[in-house]
Design a protein around this motif. Structure first.
Motif, PDB file in Angstrom:
ATOM      1  N   GLY A  22       8.110   5.246   0.390  1.00 24.86           N
ATOM      2  CA  GLY A  22       6.714   5.656   0.426  1.00 24.86           C
ATOM      3  C   GLY A  22       5.716   4.544   0.277  1.00 24.86           C
ATOM      4  O   GLY A  22       4.504   4.776   0.234  1.00 24.86           O
ATOM      5  N   GLY A  23       6.202   3.295   0.215  1.00 29.17           N
ATOM      6  CA  GLY A  23       5.306   2.141   0.128  1.00 29.17           C
ATOM      7  C   GLY A  23       5.404   1.282   1.371  1.00 29.17           C
ATOM      8  O   GLY A  23       6.419   1.303   2.085  1.00 29.17           O
ATOM      9  N   VAL A  24       4.366   0.534   1.663  1.00 26.57           N
ATOM     10  CA  VAL A  24       4.314  -0.363   2.821  1.00 26.57           C
ATOM     11  C   VAL A  24       3.971  -1.768   2.340  1.00 26.57           C
ATOM     12  O   VAL A  24       2.968  -1.956   1.640  1.00 26.57           O
ATOM     13  CB  VAL A  24       3.234   0.076   3.835  1.00 26.57           C
ATOM     14  N   ALA A  25       4.802  -2.745   2.687  1.00 29.24           N
ATOM     15  CA  ALA A  25       4.488  -4.145   2.405  1.00 29.24           C
ATOM     16  C   ALA A  25       4.168  -4.829   3.735  1.00 29.24           C
ATOM     17  O   ALA A  25       5.038  -4.959   4.599  1.00 29.24           O
ATOM     18  CB  ALA A  25       5.656  -4.844   1.724  1.00 29.24           C
ATOM     19  N   VAL A  26       2.903  -5.213   3.911  1.00 32.61           N
ATOM     20  CA  VAL A  26       2.485  -5.977   5.091  1.00 32.61           C
ATOM     21  C   VAL A  26       2.504  -7.444   4.674  1.00 32.61           C
ATOM     22  O   VAL A  26       1.771  -7.847   3.763  1.00 32.61           O
ATOM     23  CB  VAL A  26       1.085  -5.563   5.571  1.00 32.61           C
ATOM     24  N   GLN A  27       3.359  -8.228   5.312  1.00 37.41           N
ATOM     25  CA  GLN A  27       3.599  -9.605   4.869  1.00 37.41           C
ATOM     26  C   GLN A  27       3.197 -10.596   5.956  1.00 37.41           C
ATOM     27  O   GLN A  27       3.392 -10.340   7.140  1.00 37.41           O
ATOM     28  CB  GLN A  27       5.090  -9.780   4.533  1.00 37.41           C
TER      29      GLN A  27
ATOM     30  N   LEU B 195       0.828  -1.206   0.000  1.00 36.10           N
ATOM     31  CA  LEU B 195       0.000   0.000   0.000  1.00 36.10           C
ATOM     32  C   LEU B 195       0.861   1.254   0.000  1.00 36.10           C
ATOM     33  O   LEU B 195       2.042   1.210   0.330  1.00 36.10           O
ATOM     34  CB  LEU B 195      -0.871   0.028   1.269  1.00 36.10           C
ATOM     35  N   LYS B 196       0.220   2.367  -0.339  1.00 40.33           N
ATOM     36  CA  LYS B 196       0.878   3.667  -0.227  1.00 40.33           C
ATOM     37  C   LYS B 196       0.994   4.038   1.249  1.00 40.33           C
ATOM     38  O   LYS B 196       0.023   3.916   2.000  1.00 40.33           O
ATOM     39  CB  LYS B 196       0.050   4.729  -0.959  1.00 40.33           C
ATOM     40  N   GLU B 197       2.194   4.466   1.651  1.00 44.74           N
ATOM     41  CA  GLU B 197       2.377   4.903   3.034  1.00 44.74           C
ATOM     42  C   GLU B 197       1.722   6.268   3.228  1.00 44.74           C
ATOM     43  O   GLU B 197       1.949   7.196   2.454  1.00 44.74           O
ATOM     44  CB  GLU B 197       3.863   5.003   3.362  1.00 44.74           C
ATOM     45  N   GLU B 198       0.886   6.369   4.238  1.00 44.56           N
ATOM     46  CA  GLU B 198       0.206   7.615   4.561  1.00 44.56           C
ATOM     47  C   GLU B 198       0.262   7.824   6.065  1.00 44.56           C
ATOM     48  O   GLU B 198       0.392   6.862   6.829  1.00 44.56           O
ATOM     49  CB  GLU B 198      -1.256   7.583   4.093  1.00 44.56           C
ATOM     50  N   LYS B 199       0.119   9.077   6.494  1.00 46.52           N
ATOM     51  CA  LYS B 199       0.161   9.370   7.927  1.00 46.52           C
ATOM     52  C   LYS B 199      -0.901   8.603   8.688  1.00 46.52           C
ATOM     53  O   LYS B 199      -0.690   8.153   9.811  1.00 46.52           O
ATOM     54  CB  LYS B 199      -0.005  10.878   8.160  1.00 46.52           C
ATOM     55  N   LYS B 200      -2.078   8.426   8.068  1.00 45.49           N
ATOM     56  CA  LYS B 200      -3.168   7.735   8.774  1.00 45.49           C
ATOM     57  C   LYS B 200      -2.989   6.217   8.757  1.00 45.49           C
ATOM     58  O   LYS B 200      -3.731   5.500   9.424  1.00 45.49           O
ATOM     59  CB  LYS B 200      -4.523   8.120   8.167  1.00 45.49           C
ATOM     60  N   LEU B 201      -1.994   5.720   7.988  1.00 44.43           N
ATOM     61  CA  LEU B 201      -1.726   4.282   7.957  1.00 44.43           C
ATOM     62  C   LEU B 201      -0.538   3.997   8.875  1.00 44.43           C
ATOM     63  O   LEU B 201       0.598   3.919   8.446  1.00 44.43           O
ATOM     64  CB  LEU B 201      -1.430   3.813   6.532  1.00 44.43           C
ATOM     65  N   SER B 202      -0.824   3.878  10.167  1.00 47.97           N
ATOM     66  CA  SER B 202       0.235   3.628  11.142  1.00 47.97           C
ATOM     67  C   SER B 202       0.733   2.188  11.010  1.00 47.97           C
ATOM     68  O   SER B 202       0.144   1.364  10.309  1.00 47.97           O
ATOM     69  CB  SER B 202      -0.298   3.845  12.563  1.00 47.97           C
ATOM     70  N   ILE B 203       1.830   1.904  11.700  1.00 48.05           N
ATOM     71  CA  ILE B 203       2.359   0.530  11.681  1.00 48.05           C
ATOM     72  C   ILE B 203       1.300  -0.442  12.204  1.00 48.05           C
ATOM     73  O   ILE B 203       1.071  -1.507  11.632  1.00 48.05           O
ATOM     74  CB  ILE B 203       3.660   0.449  12.504  1.00 48.05           C
TER      75      ILE B 203
ATOM     76  N   ILE C 189       3.085 -11.990  11.206  1.00 52.93           N
ATOM     77  CA  ILE C 189       2.959 -10.820  10.334  1.00 52.93           C
ATOM     78  C   ILE C 189       4.171  -9.905  10.527  1.00 52.93           C
ATOM     79  O   ILE C 189       4.627  -9.692  11.651  1.00 52.93           O
ATOM     80  CB  ILE C 189       1.671 -10.025  10.644  1.00 52.93           C
ATOM     81  N   SER C 190       4.675  -9.380   9.425  1.00 58.77           N
ATOM     82  CA  SER C 190       5.766  -8.411   9.480  1.00 58.77           C
ATOM     83  C   SER C 190       5.469  -7.273   8.514  1.00 58.77           C
ATOM     84  O   SER C 190       4.520  -7.341   7.731  1.00 58.77           O
ATOM     85  CB  SER C 190       7.104  -9.080   9.113  1.00 58.77           C
ATOM     86  N   GLN C 191       6.271  -6.223   8.585  1.00 59.30           N
ATOM     87  CA  GLN C 191       6.089  -5.069   7.694  1.00 59.30           C
ATOM     88  C   GLN C 191       7.425  -4.582   7.188  1.00 59.30           C
ATOM     89  O   GLN C 191       8.435  -4.680   7.886  1.00 59.30           O
ATOM     90  CB  GLN C 191       5.404  -3.907   8.431  1.00 59.30           C
ATOM     91  N   ARG C 192       7.405  -4.056   5.983  1.00 56.36           N
ATOM     92  CA  ARG C 192       8.583  -3.393   5.425  1.00 56.36           C
ATOM     93  C   ARG C 192       8.116  -2.111   4.748  1.00 56.36           C
ATOM     94  O   ARG C 192       7.138  -2.126   3.989  1.00 56.36           O
ATOM     95  CB  ARG C 192       9.274  -4.314   4.424  1.00 56.36           C
ATOM     96  N   ARG C 193       8.779  -1.015   5.049  1.00 57.46           N
ATOM     97  CA  ARG C 193       8.416   0.287   4.476  1.00 57.46           C
ATOM     98  C   ARG C 193       9.605   0.810   3.685  1.00 57.46           C
ATOM     99  O   ARG C 193      10.710   0.889   4.209  1.00 57.46           O
ATOM    100  CB  ARG C 193       7.997   1.268   5.581  1.00 57.46           C
ATOM    101  N   ILE C 194       9.358   1.167   2.422  1.00 54.90           N
ATOM    102  CA  ILE C 194      10.431   1.627   1.553  1.00 54.90           C
ATOM    103  C   ILE C 194       9.878   2.581   0.504  1.00 54.90           C
ATOM    104  O   ILE C 194       8.846   2.303  -0.114  1.00 54.90           O
ATOM    105  CB  ILE C 194      11.155   0.418   0.891  1.00 54.90           C
TER     106      ILE C 194
END
Length: 274
Positions: free
Chosen positions: A167-172, A104-112, A160-165
């Motif tokens: 401006g994008g977020v990968a929730v895996q 997904l697109k990283e946004e302020k309202k999309l917290s970890i 579940i893990s996350q990677r942010r790069i």
């Protein structure tokens, strides 16, 4: 921000469950797609993937006192060993484990936490017809423990893990669909025993208790396959009014993928130099 609002938009769907490529490729795919989504060159992406007989170590695992002994053990048991480019500790990948990435697109309202909760809600919806209660909390004694371990009756079947790069977020998520979760845990337990050999370590590695892990098939009492879970996932996404568009990499993404793959391969080789 709830699952409905996030899913009710067009999503690219990239299915790699039948591909037999190296697990390093998956990290390169997700980093590539993170960049595309983050730079608004792509809609959000759902990617599914399966790898065979691979143990993915965390960076911290690769620094254990006798890690080469642990790697030799895993290789003698028939597993390829790689080091991931993000956080977390050792996990097993095989043909009974489904991996999903929501990019997904990283946004302020999309917290970890929102990222973790989105995947948790999706798995709850996926299994909503089963008579089970899924919890999201750390399962002590499991491998790669975290606050969003998914469990049924106290036994972990997913992490579940996350990677942010860029401006994008990968929730895996890795989802243990079938076969023995406790046997996989036994493998990682022995890896740690051979890699530590009672020497001091710079981090608190998991003390694995194999009985804390199980597959979804065992816990639900129903034989699942990768394809049956994928079928249910697509139904679940459709029920959320999500438009899925089967997709592959664009020419621009293919170039970026090759760059990312080389970068990740070089980093992996460096991490495994002893």
């Amino acid at each position: 921000m709830d699952m409905n609002s996030l899913l009710q938009q067009p999503w690219r769907f990239i299915d790699h469950t039948t591909f037999g490529f190296d697990a390093l490729h998956s990290f390169a795919y997700d980093d590539t797609l993170c960049s595309s989504v983050g730079e608004l060159k792509s809609e959000p992406v759902l990617r599914s993937w399966v790898h065979h007989q691979t143990v993915v170590l965390g960076i911290q695992d690769s620094r254990l006192p006798f890690v080469q002994d642990g790697i030799n053990f895993l290789q003698s048991a028939g597993y390829k060993v790689i080091v991931r480019n993000s956080g977390g500790l050792a996990v097993v990948l095989d043909d009974g484990i489904l991996n999903l990435s929501l990019i997904l697109k990283e946004e302020k309202k999309l917290s970890i936490n929102h990222g973790y909760e989105l995947m948790f809600e999706l798995i709850q919806a996926l299994l909503s017809e089963e008579n089970v209660t899924i919890e999201a909390r750390e399962i002590v004694g499991s491998y790669c423990p975290g606050s969003f371990d998914l469990s049924i009756d106290g036994k972990k079947f997913a992490g579940i893990s996350q990677r942010r790069i860029r401006g994008g977020v990968a929730v895996q998520i890795y989802l243990c669909v079938k076969n023995s979760g406790s046997q996989r845990a036994e493998l990682i337990k022995e890896f740690y025993e051979k890699s530590v050999q009672e020497q001091p370590t710079k981090f608190e590695y998991p003390r694995i208790k194999p009985e804390t892990m199980a597959s979804l098939s065992t816990l639900v009492g129903k034989y699942y396959t990768i394809s049956s879970i994928m079928h249910q996932l697509l139904i679940t996404m459709t029920n959320q009014k999500c438009t899925l568009m089967p997709s592959s990499l664009t020419p621009e993404e293919i170039d970026l993928f090759q760059y990312q793959l080389q970068r990740i391969t070089n980093r992996n080789e460096k991490a495994l130099e002893f």
